[in-house]
Design an enzyme around this catalytic site. Structure first.
Site: not given
Ligand SMILES: [Zn+2]
Length: 269
Positions: A65, A67, A69-70, A123, A143, A181
């Site tokens: 996805h 975001h 941090d990905h 999410h 996530d 995570h």
């Molecule tokens: Zn995320």
């Protein structure tokens, strides 16, 4: 720092390594002894270091996805190697070269692997999961599903996320779950509020405490373990229904009402 989770019994055998990044992310690397695929490269340096240390050639990037941090490491990694970037068709992914949707299949020769794409909205709207075939199936679920928890609802409805979790529950019970995570211990603390008398959950709390004390990831888990301990997969269990009704003033007992209230309770926890 990187940690190889599965030793390679023979040259060429596929394995998975966890690269810790930021405060609590894992960048998962699927590799044999020559080539690697990275799932959700939120940062480039841990990946670059790992590839160099192992003498591996990067083959592809798989994105669950949008975001940061990905996806934050995509540009730097592609500046060094012009590899394909697979990601959700429904989301804006930097430098995406292959737009994926539900039921798509990925076939790679280096490293040799085959994966099925799952659409897991909730999410985020286009969130994907990657299910890798093998004697023991692997699931890279970003996530959506965490150890003993699930992702927050940023772009979807509770009904969408519950449906996505149902998709995952229908996978073989021995499927190994690689979440993005290290949230398991915090999630277990919440799960114990919901189901204090669940013996499988109590055992998982002990097991995860031992793993973290030894500096080990609590992941991957398995679908069987999640089904036995993750309250978000257990919203039809009488004990979960009772806890949610008592704590959240929910009159209804249907699965979606319980799931919706449980997700809101976790946000406040
Ligand atoms: Zn995320």
């Amino acid at each position: 720092m990187s940690r190889s989770l599965f030793c390679s019994p023979a040259p060429g055998t596929l394995q998975v390594s966890a690269l810790p990044a930021f405060a609590d992310n894992y960048l998962w690397v699927l590799h044999d002894d020559t080539h690697a695929v990275v799932v959700d490269p939120g940062a480039a340096p841990p990946v670059q270091h790992f590839l160099q240390q192992r003498g591996l050639t990067l083959s592809a990037l798989w994105i669950t996805h949008h975001h940061a941090d990905h996806t934050g490491g995509i540009a730097a990694l592609r500046a060094q190697a012009d590899v394909p970037v697979y990601g959700p068709a429904l989301e804006c992914i930097p430098q995406r070269t292959q737009a994926l949707a539900a039921e798509d299949t990925l076939q790679l020769n280096h490293p040799p692997l085959r994966a099925q794409v799952l659409h897991l909205p909730g999410h985020t709207a286009g969130h994907l999961g990657y299910r890798v075939a093998g004697p023991v199936p692997w699931l890279f679920c970003g996530d959506t599903l965490f150890g003993c928890g699930c992702g927050r609802l940023f772009e979807g409805t509770p009904a969408q996320l519950l449906d996505s979790l149902h998709q995952l529950q229908r996978l073989p019970q021995d499927t190994l779950v690689f979440s993005a995570h290290e949230y398991t211990q915090a999630n277990i603390r919440f799960a114990l509020e919901v189901e204090p008398d669940n013996p499988a959950l109590q055992q998982r709390a002990r097991d995860c405490a031992a793993l973290r004390a030894a500096g080990q990831p609590t992941l991957p888990s398995s679908m069987a373990l999640e089904c036995a301990t993750n309250p978000f997969l257990r919203c039809t269990e009488p004990g979960v229904i009772r806890s949610v009704q008592a704590r959240c003033q929910v009159a209804h007992s249907d699965e979606l009402s319980i799931f919706t209230a449980l997700r809101a309770w976790k946000n406040r926890f």
